[in-house]
Design an enzyme around this catalytic site. Structure first.
Site, mmCIF file in Angstrom:
data_model
loop_
_atom_site.group_PDB
_atom_site.id
_atom_site.type_symbol
_atom_site.label_atom_id
_atom_site.label_comp_id
_atom_site.label_asym_id
_atom_site.label_seq_id
_atom_site.Cartn_x
_atom_site.Cartn_y
_atom_site.Cartn_z
ATOM 1 N N GLY A 1 -37.796 -5.791 6.297
ATOM 2 C CA GLY A 1 -37.128 -7.059 6.743
ATOM 3 C C GLY A 1 -35.829 -6.396 7.407
ATOM 4 O O GLY A 1 -35.389 -5.435 7.495
ATOM 5 N N ASP B 1 -32.170 -19.486 8.400
ATOM 6 C CA ASP B 1 -32.933 -18.407 9.187
ATOM 7 C C ASP B 1 -34.377 -18.666 9.257
ATOM 8 O O ASP B 1 -35.300 -17.886 9.062
ATOM 9 C CB ASP B 1 -32.754 -16.879 8.436
#
Length: 571
Positions: A341, A444
């Site tokens: 990620g 997020d």
């Protein structure tokens, strides 16, 4: 093909000739340098009025043959400067009897990097005076994946240097002083792939006024601001699955920023390209190169339709010179057993995932340690808080703060990015409403940070194949009568989407407690930005998300979202 480019959006009067057969660019520029303070629009316009004819004449002398088109920077920029450039371009095109091409200045910054790098479809970070954003090409346009929520990065640095008493431009002076300074801590504000500089600039001014050595302030300022830009660039690479990054904009001349971006790309196995300095600062070469591409695609303007636009956003430009094979979202997202990620590596097992925030080579050691510690702690706490609010999230099995590692329940079969539907995005909006009612934000909520299930029994979709998850679920069910206010508010959010499966929220590392509607609206702004950046037809999805939030949450948050969207980015 030979195309003349004319640039004059703010401080630099520039003209260029691009010869496509030789891939050669000649540039003539005259910069405006104010005696004090920042750019004064009236003085800048007067500079353009005097300098544009000179640089155009000088550029034309370098042309080795007839001119085929005239391209000019149509915006964004300072209105009076743009109007002078537009008038000059129209007059030149008419005198040469050639087509006129109107170029978006920001897209030109990015296209020159793509042109010279040879990359197929990179993610593009622009770091310039009045702007800062991350773009990716998708479905015929450059999509804004993330951007500044207040001021451009160059202008932010200039605000500090004006406070100190230094002349424009301030960026090179910050870079020079930072080399001999020691790091000091400043606010670090990243919200999804958006970011804000106003708080850090205020803190830097206060630190200087309180007696912190200016070299130390510059070091802390540079390390923090550029780490933010590098992080959002990495988040964009993760969201899109791409492995190519190009840099554009005048702030890109800073060696430390380029070093950070190169280190980030090397660490994640991506390629990075920054053009030479003459193509990073404002210049007509990039206008001429993009103008040639647009001219080749038949994308020209009638004089009557060639008005300038000081607020010309890059995502408003129909990209006529590229095709769908170059779409930024056509790349794969990585092997399912080892997912990298934006800020962590996730090892995926049959029933659990281990998420480790490894040190980032590009960040200052002190900043890196602080962020990994804070985000690991926040994520573990907020995942549990979200479940208590009725939002499906992975169960936290183990937390290793010194090692920045979490062991989590494995949930979902796919990222929302790869399984978009109106019902699923509505479910995410309902989840966000439940979080906000409980007094915190996700921070997020992109389409990579929502996981969906498509099949299986309800228990399988809920993750109850793992004994520890089952025990947690049984305890949660037993707690039903004593549910908290947040759990009751989130009850609707746990229902199954009608198109099958459950929608989970993951990755709460940027989350925090707040009762400010602005923060809740930013959560929605990040989510909607991710939808726009990844969906072929985002409008029905956005409508579904907002309708769901309006029903489940506070409609006033949507009003605040409209206010955020209406803020000018090009000040």
């Amino acid at each position: 093909m030979r195309v003349v480019g004319i640039e004059g959006t703010a401080w630099c009067a520039s003209a260029a000739v691009f010869d496509s057969e030789r891939d050669a660019v000649s540039i003539e520029s005259e910069a405006y340098e104010p005696e004090s303070g920042g750019i004064h629009p009236r003085e800048a316009a007067e500079h353009m009025r005097e300098a544009i004819p000179r640089v155009v004449a000088a550029a034309l002398e370098t042309a080795e043959g007839p001119i085929d088109a005239v391209a000019f920077a149509r915006g964004p920029g300072i209105g009076p400067c743009l109007r002078i450039v537009g008038s000059a371009a129209r007059a030149l095109a008419q005198s040469l009897d050639v087509p006129l091409v109107g170029v978006n200045h920001m897209v030109a910054h990015l296209e020159i990097g793509r042109h010279r790098s040879g990359f197929e479809s990179p993610v593009c970070l622009n770091a310039s005076g009045a702007n800062a954003h991350v773009l990716g090409y998708h479905n015929g346009r450059y999509r804004v994946l993330g951007e500044t929520m207040d001021t451009g990065v160059g202008n932010a640095l200039d605000k500090f240097t004006r406070h100190v008493g230094w002349s424009h431009p301030g960026g090179p002076k910050v870079e020079e002083h930072a080399e001999r300074g020691d790091y000091v801590e400043f606010p670090y504000v990243v919200k999804g792939m958006d970011f804000s500089f106003s708080g850090i600039m205020s803190a830097a001014k206060d630190a200087y006024d309180d007696g912190t050595p200016v070299a130390d302030v510059c070091c802390g300022l540079q390390e923090t601001v550029f780490a933010m830009l590098t992080e959002v660039a990495e988040r964009a690479l993760s969201l899109t699955g791409r492995d190519e990054l190009v840099l554009g904009g005048g702030v890109g001349q800073n060696a430390r920023l380029r070093e950070m971006l190169a280190a980030m790309c090397e660490q994640r196995g991506a390629e990075f390209y920054a053009p030479e300095a003459r193509f990073l600062r404002d210049n007509a070469g990039m206008i001429a190169v993009l103008g040639a591409k647009m001219y080749g695609a038949g994308d020209t303007l009638d004089v009557a339709a060639s008005a300038v636009d000081p607020d010309f956003r890059p995502d408003e430009v129909p990209v006529t010179w590229r095709d769908d094979a170059e779409d930024v979202l056509l790349a794969g997202a990585g092997a399912p057993t080892d997912v990298r990620g934006a800020e962590a590596v996730v090892d995926v097992g049959a029933e659990t995932v281990t998420k480790t925030r490894r040190p980032k080579a590009y960040r200052h050691d002190a900043l890196d340690a602080r962020l990994r510690r804070e985000r690991t702690t926040h994520e573990a706490r907020l995942l549990s808080e979200a479940r208590r609010a009725g939002v499906p999230t992975p169960v936290v099995f183990d937390v290793d703060v010194p090692g920045s590692t979490l062991e989590l329940e494995r949930v979902g079969e796919a990222d929302l990015r790869d399984a978009l539907s109106e019902r699923r995005v509505a479910a995410v909006a309902e989840h966000l409403a439940a979080l906000h009612d409980a007094g915190f934000v996700h921070g997020d909520p992109t389409t990579r940070n929502a996981r969906v299930t498509r099949s299986g029994t309800r228990d399988e979709r809920a993750g109850r194949h793992d004994p520890r998850a089952a025990r947690h679920a049984q305890q949660r069910d037993a707690d039903g009568p004593e549910a908290s206010r947040g759990e009751r508010a989130g009850a609707d959010a746990t229902r199954e989407p009608r198109d099958g499966g459950r929608v989970y929220l993951i990755d709460f590392g940027l989350g925090y407690y707040t009762d400010d509607a602005e923060d809740y609206a930013m959560d929605l702004h990040v989510f909607e930005g991710a939808i726009r950046g990844t969906a072929d037809d985002p409008e029905p999805l956005l409508a579904a998300a907002e309708a769901a939030y309006r029903e489940a949450g506070d409609p006033g948050v949507l009003e605040q979202l409209r206010e955020i969207e209406g803020r000018g980015r090009y000040q």
